[in-house]
Design a protein around this motif. Sequence first.
Motif, PDB file in Angstrom:
ATOM      1  N   TYR A  55      13.902 -12.176   4.530  1.00  0.00           N
ATOM      2  CA  TYR A  55      14.443 -13.075   5.543  1.00  0.00           C
ATOM      3  C   TYR A  55      13.688 -14.405   5.535  1.00  0.00           C
ATOM      4  N   GLY A  56      12.358 -14.343   5.475  1.00  0.00           N
ATOM      5  CA  GLY A  56      11.538 -15.556   5.460  1.00  0.00           C
ATOM      6  C   GLY A  56      11.806 -16.423   4.239  1.00  0.00           C
ATOM      7  N   VAL A  57      11.947 -15.796   3.070  1.00  0.00           N
ATOM      8  CA  VAL A  57      12.223 -16.545   1.846  1.00  0.00           C
ATOM      9  C   VAL A  57      13.590 -17.211   1.928  1.00  0.00           C
ATOM     10  N   ILE A  58      14.586 -16.502   2.427  1.00  0.00           N
ATOM     11  CA  ILE A  58      15.932 -17.069   2.561  1.00  0.00           C
ATOM     12  C   ILE A  58      15.909 -18.259   3.514  1.00  0.00           C
ATOM     13  N   LYS A  59      15.239 -18.134   4.644  1.00  0.00           N
ATOM     14  CA  LYS A  59      15.150 -19.231   5.617  1.00  0.00           C
ATOM     15  C   LYS A  59      14.434 -20.439   5.019  1.00  0.00           C
ATOM     16  N   LEU A  60      13.378 -20.200   4.259  1.00  0.00           N
ATOM     17  CA  LEU A  60      12.651 -21.300   3.624  1.00  0.00           C
ATOM     18  C   LEU A  60      13.546 -22.035   2.624  1.00  0.00           C
ATOM     19  N   CYS A  61      14.293 -21.297   1.835  1.00  0.00           N
ATOM     20  CA  CYS A  61      15.178 -21.919   0.839  1.00  0.00           C
ATOM     21  C   CYS A  61      16.314 -22.694   1.508  1.00  0.00           C
ATOM     22  N   GLN A  62      16.850 -22.179   2.594  1.00  0.00           N
ATOM     23  CA  GLN A  62      17.934 -22.864   3.300  1.00  0.00           C
ATOM     24  C   GLN A  62      17.466 -24.163   3.941  1.00  0.00           C
ATOM     25  N   ARG A  63      16.191 -24.236   4.237  1.00  0.00           N
ATOM     26  CA  ARG A  63      15.622 -25.408   4.891  1.00  0.00           C
ATOM     27  C   ARG A  63      15.810 -26.678   4.061  1.00  0.00           C
ATOM     28  N   TYR A  64      15.953 -26.529   2.749  1.00  0.00           N
ATOM     29  CA  TYR A  64      16.097 -27.688   1.867  1.00  0.00           C
ATOM     30  C   TYR A  64      17.552 -28.051   1.598  1.00  0.00           C
ATOM     31  N   ASN A  65      18.494 -27.336   2.164  1.00  0.00           N
ATOM     32  CA  ASN A  65      19.918 -27.637   2.013  1.00  0.00           C
ATOM     33  C   ASN A  65      20.311 -28.553   3.175  1.00  0.00           C
ATOM     34  N   LEU A  66      20.175 -29.872   2.974  1.00  0.00           N
ATOM     35  CA  LEU A  66      20.357 -30.835   4.059  1.00  0.00           C
ATOM     36  C   LEU A  66      21.537 -31.765   3.825  1.00  0.00           C
ATOM     37  N   GLU A  67      22.195 -32.091   4.923  1.00  0.00           N
ATOM     38  CA  GLU A  67      23.208 -33.135   4.949  1.00  0.00           C
ATOM     39  C   GLU A  67      22.908 -34.015   6.156  1.00  0.00           C
TER      40      GLU A  67
END
Length: 172
Positions: A55-67
Amino acid sequence: MNQSDVFIEKMVTRTISLREYAIQLLAMVGGGLLAFALLLIAGFYALVFIMGICYGVIKLCQRYNLEFEYIFTNGELDIDRITAKKTRKRMMNIKVQLFDSLTRLTPETQAEYDKALRGSELRDYSSRQPGAECWFASYRLPNSKSQVLLFEPDDAMLTGIGRFVPPTKIKG
């Protein structure tokens, strides 16, 4: 809305940098190794911890998907950050009349941009894509230090902003 009202929107997707890719890769590899070590040491009982790591790894990776969404309405510019196409956060709201200058970022204006940045806080809401047409606005809010906004308005938004900012403050 009145005939003379201005409403313009634009979405910009932030490009993930090599550094951010490296962080994501390290998080995935590190999380995988930690999960594997926990599984070897604690066996079945480690599943809860392994799920937490995933869960932590997924949240960290999603953090860089920005618009970024730019919304210009009657002299006010709102910029929202959208993370992983799920969460929205208002990053700023400013009346464009407060802009000291609005300048297209080009090799010729790079020195002016560097000068504006000295002692100022940078608010970078650009895509960071090579070749993107960036503009920077310098301004000072009451009771705060100077700030520089880096963003990518389109022609329609620049025309709308031009209705509220004197032409002498726009360079580009």
